[in-house]
Design a protein around this motif. Structure first.
Motif, PDB file in Angstrom:
ATOM      1  N   SER A 153       0.849  -1.206   0.000  1.00  0.00           N
ATOM      2  CA  SER A 153       0.000   0.000   0.000  1.00  0.00           C
ATOM      3  C   SER A 153       0.878   1.247   0.000  1.00  0.00           C
ATOM      4  O   SER A 153       0.974   1.946   1.008  1.00  0.00           O
ATOM      5  N   TYR A 154       1.510   1.510  -1.114  1.00  0.00           N
ATOM      6  CA  TYR A 154       2.431   2.654  -1.235  1.00  0.00           C
ATOM      7  C   TYR A 154       1.789   3.837  -1.953  1.00  0.00           C
ATOM      8  O   TYR A 154       2.488   4.763  -2.376  1.00  0.00           O
ATOM      9  N   ALA A 155       0.453   3.804  -2.123  1.00  0.00           N
ATOM     10  CA  ALA A 155      -0.191   4.902  -2.859  1.00  0.00           C
ATOM     11  C   ALA A 155       0.039   6.241  -2.158  1.00  0.00           C
ATOM     12  O   ALA A 155       0.253   7.267  -2.816  1.00  0.00           O
ATOM     13  N   GLY A 209      16.098   0.547   7.774  1.00  0.00           N
ATOM     14  CA  GLY A 209      16.758   0.655   6.472  1.00  0.00           C
ATOM     15  C   GLY A 209      17.963  -0.277   6.371  1.00  0.00           C
ATOM     16  O   GLY A 209      18.835  -0.255   7.241  1.00  0.00           O
ATOM     17  N   THR A 210      18.014  -1.055   5.306  1.00  0.00           N
ATOM     18  CA  THR A 210      19.174  -1.945   5.152  1.00  0.00           C
ATOM     19  C   THR A 210      20.404  -1.152   4.677  1.00  0.00           C
ATOM     20  O   THR A 210      21.530  -1.487   5.029  1.00  0.00           O
ATOM     21  N   THR A 211      20.182  -0.115   3.885  1.00  0.00           N
ATOM     22  CA  THR A 211      21.314   0.700   3.390  1.00  0.00           C
ATOM     23  C   THR A 211      21.903   1.510   4.541  1.00  0.00           C
ATOM     24  O   THR A 211      23.118   1.577   4.725  1.00  0.00           O
ATOM     25  N   GLN A 212      21.010   2.124   5.314  1.00  0.00           N
ATOM     26  CA  GLN A 212      21.457   2.876   6.503  1.00  0.00           C
ATOM     27  C   GLN A 212      22.200   1.930   7.445  1.00  0.00           C
ATOM     28  O   GLN A 212      23.235   2.302   8.019  1.00  0.00           O
ATOM     29  N   SER A 246      18.775   4.512   0.405  1.00  0.00           N
ATOM     30  CA  SER A 246      17.919   3.373   0.051  1.00  0.00           C
ATOM     31  C   SER A 246      18.701   2.454  -0.864  1.00  0.00           C
ATOM     32  O   SER A 246      19.714   2.855  -1.449  1.00  0.00           O
ATOM     33  N   SER A 247      18.197   1.237  -1.000  1.00  0.00           N
ATOM     34  CA  SER A 247      18.952   0.222  -1.723  1.00  0.00           C
ATOM     35  C   SER A 247      19.330   0.695  -3.120  1.00  0.00           C
ATOM     36  O   SER A 247      20.493   0.617  -3.498  1.00  0.00           O
ATOM     37  N   VAL A 248      18.362   1.178  -3.896  1.00  0.00           N
ATOM     38  CA  VAL A 248      18.719   1.525  -5.278  1.00  0.00           C
ATOM     39  C   VAL A 248      19.401   2.883  -5.391  1.00  0.00           C
ATOM     40  O   VAL A 248      20.256   3.073  -6.242  1.00  0.00           O
TER      41      VAL A 248
HETATM   42  N1  PLP Z   1      11.845   3.688   4.095  1.00  0.00           N
HETATM   43  C1  PLP Z   1      10.923   3.384   3.160  1.00  0.00           C
HETATM   44  C2  PLP Z   1       9.506   3.823   3.360  1.00  0.00           C
HETATM   45  C3  PLP Z   1      11.293   2.665   2.010  1.00  0.00           C
HETATM   46  O1  PLP Z   1      10.373   2.350   1.089  1.00  0.00           O
HETATM   47  C4  PLP Z   1      12.649   2.288   1.850  1.00  0.00           C
HETATM   48  C5  PLP Z   1      13.095   1.530   0.673  1.00  0.00           C
HETATM   49  O2  PLP Z   1      12.480   1.497  -0.354  1.00  0.00           O
HETATM   50  C6  PLP Z   1      13.571   2.645   2.832  1.00  0.00           C
HETATM   51  C7  PLP Z   1      13.141   3.329   3.952  1.00  0.00           C
HETATM   52  C8  PLP Z   1      15.033   2.307   2.680  1.00  0.00           C
HETATM   53  O3  PLP Z   1      15.245   0.948   2.878  1.00  0.00           O
HETATM   54  P1  PLP Z   1      16.473   0.163   2.224  1.00  0.00           P
HETATM   55  O4  PLP Z   1      17.704   0.914   2.545  1.00  0.00           O
HETATM   56  O5  PLP Z   1      16.436  -1.144   2.912  1.00  0.00           O
HETATM   57  O6  PLP Z   1      16.218   0.078   0.766  1.00  0.00           O
END
Ligand code: PLP
Length: 280
Positions: A153-155, A209-212, A246-248
């Motif tokens: 639900s990302y709308a 966050g996985t990148t953080q 973020s990942s990308v």
């Molecule tokens: N917060 C939100 C709401 C996200 O959708 C994302 C990734 O798309 C992140 C944080 C960052 O997460 P990650 O670094 O794991 O991609």
């Protein structure tokens, strides 16, 4: 270039219709997802992404994702990718068809990195602060709000980005009703000041966050102090550097906030990017 594999490991044609029209992921956004960066055939932070998928699924009461099946499904996409050095790997897991036997829908899809993301990585972004409309105190009390789940639900998140664009900005930093800083619609906020990195805790209803996480691991090894605690807008505005992770997009700098130029962070951005890359 797009590559698709269903959760049972079958490769599939991404241009052929495959999802039933009554899939609850489609009709209600009732499902969860992950987006993983793959570089030279290696997925980054696959373990933490699968952990987060499992956590999101648990929050939505979905069947526990079968980790070994997901790993196999990911491998099929990796094996079939011919689209170059980088890929955005999406994992989608929904409650399945409304009039089905209760089996969830699951698939993994490899996509190229979008032009907008590449531009943001290189040049940074302007962002606006937008209210997310909840107080962090409600997170523990109201699990049905799914705050902190990466649901389909990302709308609302996409609407916030369009609103930012209408204001001439590319990105959003959400704030909570108590004035604290939350996250971006698709990113984690990281603030740097005096060799300390800070980010908001997941207990505020944001994603871990996985990148953080990767950046903080590397930074700690290099002698930085890292803090995961509530952040105020004042601290954001006074910081030496504000970044969206973020990942990308990796570590993207925010050069303008609410129309005001932030301090130049070229060298700091380079240093944080090198720390993040040193994890791989
Ligand atoms: N917060 C939100 C709401 C996200 O959708 C994302 C990734 O798309 C992140 C944080 C960052 O997460 P990650 O670094 O794991 O991609």
């Amino acid at each position: 270039m797009r590559v698709l594999a269903m959760l049972d490991g079958t490769p599939a044609d991404p241009l052929t219709p495959l999802i039933r029209v009554d899939d609850l992921g489609l009709t209600r956004g009732d499902g969860v997802f992950e987006t993983i960066l793959v570089v030279d055939g290696k997925p980054r932070e696959l373990g933490p992404h699968l952990d987060r998928l499992a956590n999101s699924a648990a929050m939505l009461g979905l069947p526990v994702p079968d980790r070994a099946r997901w790993e196999r499904c990911v491998q099929v996409v990796l094996d079939n990718w011919r689209g170059g050095g980088e890929m955005a790997l999406k994992l989608i897991y929904t409650r399945g068809p409304e009039f089905g036997d209760g089996t969830p829908t699951g698939y993994a899809m490899g996509l190229p990195i979008g032009e907008k993301v590449l531009a943001a990585r290189a040049a940074g972004v302007s962002a606006v602060l937008l209210e997310r409309g909840y107080d962090p105190a409600i997170v523990a009390r109201a699990p049905w709000l799914l705050l902190g789940a990466k649901s389909l639900s990302y709308a609302v998140n996409m609407a916030a980005l369009r609103h930012a664009e209408s204001m001439g900005a590319a990105e959003v930093i959400f704030t909570a009703a108590d004035g604290s800083v939350l996250e971006g619609p698709t990113s984690t906020v990281v603030v740097a000041s005096g060799r300390t990195l800070r980010t908001t805790p997941p207990s505020s209803g944001i994603l871990r966050g996985t990148t953080q996480g990767a950046l903080f691991r590397a930074a700690e090894r290099a002698g930085w102090v890292t803090k995961v605690e509530p952040l105020t807008v004042r601290e954001l505005k006074d910081a030496e550097g504000v970044f969206l992770a973020s990942s990308v997009r990796k570590i993207t700098r925010v050069h303008t906030l609410d129309g005001v130029a932030l301090p130049e962070t070229g060298a700091l951005h380079k240093e944080l990017t090198a720390l993040y890359e040193s994890e791989y």
